[in-house]
Design an enzyme around this catalytic site. Structure first.
Site, PDB file in Angstrom:
ATOM      1  N   ASN A   9       0.872  -1.167   0.000  1.00 27.67           N
ATOM      2  CA  ASN A   9       0.000   0.000   0.000  1.00 27.67           C
ATOM      3  C   ASN A   9       0.911   1.220   0.000  1.00 27.67           C
ATOM      4  OD1 ASN A   9      -1.795   2.031   0.531  1.00 27.67           O
ATOM      5  ND2 ASN A   9      -2.607   1.147   2.428  1.00 27.67           N
ATOM      6  N   ARG A  93      -2.700  -2.063  -3.325  1.00 29.74           N
ATOM      7  CA  ARG A  93      -3.846  -1.189  -3.177  1.00 29.74           C
ATOM      8  C   ARG A  93      -3.705  -0.063  -4.196  1.00 29.74           C
ATOM      9  NH1 ARG A  93      -5.746   2.026   2.186  1.00 29.74           N
ATOM     10  NH2 ARG A  93      -7.689   2.769   1.315  1.00 29.74           N
ATOM     11  N   HIS A 208     -16.337   4.642   8.080  1.00 33.42           N
ATOM     12  CA  HIS A 208     -14.880   4.476   8.091  1.00 33.42           C
ATOM     13  C   HIS A 208     -14.309   5.817   8.553  1.00 33.42           C
ATOM     14  CE1 HIS A 208     -10.938   3.021   6.410  1.00 33.42           C
ATOM     15  NE2 HIS A 208     -10.735   4.328   6.484  1.00 33.42           N
ATOM     16  N   SER A 211      -7.780   8.650   9.158  1.00 28.65           N
ATOM     17  CA  SER A 211      -7.261   9.948   8.718  1.00 28.65           C
ATOM     18  C   SER A 211      -8.058  10.411   7.497  1.00 28.65           C
ATOM     19  CB  SER A 211      -5.768   9.881   8.433  1.00 28.65           C
ATOM     20  OG  SER A 211      -5.482   8.689   7.756  1.00 28.65           O
ATOM     21  N   ASP A 283      -5.254  15.277  14.486  1.00 27.34           N
ATOM     22  CA  ASP A 283      -5.362  14.010  15.196  1.00 27.34           C
ATOM     23  C   ASP A 283      -6.440  14.097  16.281  1.00 27.34           C
ATOM     24  OD1 ASP A 283      -4.951  11.762  16.886  1.00 27.34           O
ATOM     25  OD2 ASP A 283      -2.889  11.602  16.166  1.00 27.34           O
ATOM     26  N   GLY A 328      -9.253   3.995  12.367  1.00 25.93           N
ATOM     27  CA  GLY A 328      -8.561   4.526  13.553  1.00 25.93           C
ATOM     28  C   GLY A 328      -9.456   5.181  14.601  1.00 25.93           C
ATOM     29  N   GLY A 330     -12.962   5.310  14.497  1.00 26.39           N
ATOM     30  CA  GLY A 330     -14.143   4.476  14.725  1.00 26.39           C
ATOM     31  C   GLY A 330     -13.857   3.283  15.620  1.00 26.39           C
ATOM     32  N   ASN A 332     -11.303   3.089  17.868  1.00 27.27           N
ATOM     33  CA  ASN A 332     -10.591   3.384  19.124  1.00 27.27           C
ATOM     34  C   ASN A 332     -11.200   4.452  20.010  1.00 27.27           C
ATOM     35  OD1 ASN A 332      -8.252   1.609  18.789  1.00 27.27           O
ATOM     36  ND2 ASN A 332      -7.850   2.875  16.993  1.00 27.27           N
TER      37      ASN A 332
HETATM   38  P1  AMP Z   1      -6.296   5.367  10.267  1.00 24.88           P
HETATM   39  O1  AMP Z   1      -6.136   6.254   9.065  1.00 24.88           O
HETATM   40  O2  AMP Z   1      -7.451   4.433  10.157  1.00 24.88           O
HETATM   41  O3  AMP Z   1      -5.023   4.697  10.700  1.00 24.88           O
HETATM   42  O4  AMP Z   1      -6.682   6.360  11.470  1.00 24.88           O
HETATM   43  C1  AMP Z   1      -5.760   7.303  11.959  1.00 24.88           C
HETATM   44  C2  AMP Z   1      -6.453   8.282  12.903  1.00 24.88           C
HETATM   45  O5  AMP Z   1      -7.165   7.577  13.926  1.00 24.88           O
HETATM   46  C3  AMP Z   1      -5.501   9.202  13.638  1.00 24.88           C
HETATM   47  O6  AMP Z   1      -5.220  10.356  12.903  1.00 24.88           O
HETATM   48  C4  AMP Z   1      -6.258   9.532  14.916  1.00 24.88           C
HETATM   49  O7  AMP Z   1      -6.959  10.745  14.703  1.00 24.88           O
HETATM   50  C5  AMP Z   1      -7.266   8.434  15.061  1.00 24.88           C
HETATM   51  N1  AMP Z   1      -7.062   7.629  16.283  1.00 24.88           N
HETATM   52  C6  AMP Z   1      -6.222   6.590  16.485  1.00 24.88           C
HETATM   53  N2  AMP Z   1      -6.321   6.127  17.752  1.00 24.88           N
HETATM   54  C7  AMP Z   1      -7.253   6.892  18.367  1.00 24.88           C
HETATM   55  C8  AMP Z   1      -7.829   6.918  19.682  1.00 24.88           C
HETATM   56  N3  AMP Z   1      -7.446   6.071  20.640  1.00 24.88           N
HETATM   57  N4  AMP Z   1      -8.782   7.865  19.929  1.00 24.88           N
HETATM   58  C9  AMP Z   1      -9.171   8.721  18.975  1.00 24.88           C
HETATM   59  N5  AMP Z   1      -8.678   8.729  17.729  1.00 24.88           N
HETATM   60  C10 AMP Z   1      -7.741   7.838  17.418  1.00 24.88           C
END
Ligand code: AMP
Length: 399
Positions: A9, A93, A208, A211, A283, A328, A330, A332
């Site tokens: 990816n 991907r 989903h 980021s 973030d 990320g 959703g 966490n």
């Molecule tokens: P992804 O692109 O699916 O890897 O998601 C990344 C994003 O998930 C990060 O920029 C964070 O904003 C968010 N994230 C990861 N862990 C947490 C958490 N424990 N609580 C809130 N947001 C989180």
């Protein structure tokens, strides 16, 4: 030694990889995953086994990884050291399959050339996705490579969902509402029958939230509508992208602000969304911890838009039975999930606070009308499955 499959990816500054072993029953098991990040700036190679053992963690000289294509050679060299035999196939991907590809494709020079014509549809992502394919095709023309598209899962959308209110000539040349994050939605749809059988064949919205953020309306496990459209800029606000935006704002940036095309593109992909709104961070973790009122406003706006877009998708589905949080944020953040559920209480969404704190999988309260789940997405496994299926087909032994 079992056969192995490599999934790649590639983004603008990183190549993520995951290696799967093919079991005797064709079951795919993750062996290790890693990435080379900081390509072109401060490249660093890192990988860990599925048991958490660090396999490599070292800086890479900038001269060896100035761009994605050269970085691929670094990954290859490390894999050659780490593996007793090369992978039997590589799955990639690829963000855009254009109007042509509704399913994964075995890559040859002709398919690669076709995929290059879709660069104008995804100028920031497609060239990076194609760089490792080109590098591997040149170095190992015999290697079995497969492209899996983020748009493919949405290609069964009804014509109403595919169109903008624009002249047909633009639709014919590819200006359509494609929808993205399709590999993630396919991953969730494939897990629903096992995790949430009572809603798997019904009307479900998958959010989903990572980021990049989008939502997809599933009916009977198939996508019928998505909040993302022609590019990955539409729909929900994201870390650094604004989501749905009046086209007039873009005209204003170009005319009144005198920004050129490149400046507008950079602004829309990198300076807006949660980062632009809060002025603090893209973030969600940082925003949740901040006491600055701008952080709270950005998060409230994010949740408001998720709730609004839910209404939009419910209208497309003409009802709703289930809701799934993934990616990320959703997967966490119980806080964001609870805030979304609160805004959607009119729809019958109500969470069990304890189940939500423990990340589910079922997080809705007993008796709530909308069955709500947290399901981790696994796009790499979806790519590995498609790659193996096409490999077996080419070997004349499709299961
Ligand atoms: P992804 O692109 O699916 O890897 O998601 C990344 C994003 O998930 C990060 O920029 C964070 O904003 C968010 N994230 C990861 N862990 C947490 C958490 N424990 N609580 C809130 N947001 C989180």
């Amino acid at each position: 030694m079992a056969e192995t499959l490599l999934v790649l990816n590639a983004g603008s500054s990183s190549i993520k990889f995951e290696l799967f072993a093919v079991g005797p029953d064709e079951r795919l098991t993750s062996r290790f995953e890693g990435q080379i990040e900081g390509i072109g700036v401060a490249p660093h190679l890192i990988a860990q086994s599925h048991t958490g053992e660090r396999l490599v963690d070292r800086p890479v000289p900038l001269t060896q990884a100035p761009d994605v294509e050269s970085a691929m050679a670094v990954v290859e060299a490390w894999l050659a050291e780490a593996l007793p035999a090369p992978p039997v196939a590589v799955g990639h991907r690829v963000v855009h399959g254009g109007p042509l590809y509704a399913a994964p494709m075995v890559i040859d020079a002709e398919v690669l050339a076709q995929l290059e014509t879709f660069v104008p549809l995804a100028p920031l992502h497609q060239p990076n996705n194609l760089a490792p394919i080109r590098a591997l095709l040149r170095a190992h023309p015999e290697l079995f490579q497969v492209a899996c598209f983020d748009t493919a899962f949405h290609r069964g959308h009804p014509p109403l969902a595919d169109r903008f209110a624009l002249p047909e000539t633009l639709w014919a040349e590819g200006v359509r509402r494609y929808g993205f994050h399709g590999l993630s939605y396919e991953s969730i749809a494939s897990r629903l029958p096992e995790i949430a059988p009572e809603i798997a064949q019904k009307k479900v919205i998958v959010a989903h939230l990572g980021s990049g953020c989008s939502m997809c309306a599933l009916e009977g496990g198939r996508s019928i509508e998505s909040t993302m459209g022609f590019t990955a800029l539409d729909g929900l606000p994201m870390g650094t992208r604004p989501g749905q935006l009046d086209a007039g704002v873009v005209l204003y940036l170009l005319s009144a602000k005198g920004m050129d095309l490149q400046a507008v593109e950079h602004f829309l992909y990198h300076e807006c969304g949660l980062k632009g709104l809060s002025g603090i961070s893209n973030d969600v973790r940082v925003l949740l911890e901040s006491t600055d009122p701008r952080a709270a406003f950005a998060l409230e706006f994010f949740v408001y838009k998720i709730a609004q877009m839910t209404g939009w998708l419910v209208a497309a589905l003409e009802g709703l039975d289930g809701f799934v949080f993934t990616a990320g944020i959703g997967e966490n953040s119980p806080t964001i999930r609870a805030a979304v559920a609160h805004r959607l209480r009119w729809l019958g969404m109500e969470l069990d606070p304890e189940a939500n704190a423990q990340h589910g999988p079922l997080i809705s309260a007993k008796g709530a009308r909308i069955r709500t789940y947290v399901i981790p997405t696994d796009e790499e496994l979806v790519i590995a499955r498609h790659t193996l299926a096409l490999l077996r087909k080419s070997q004349g032994s499709a299961p």
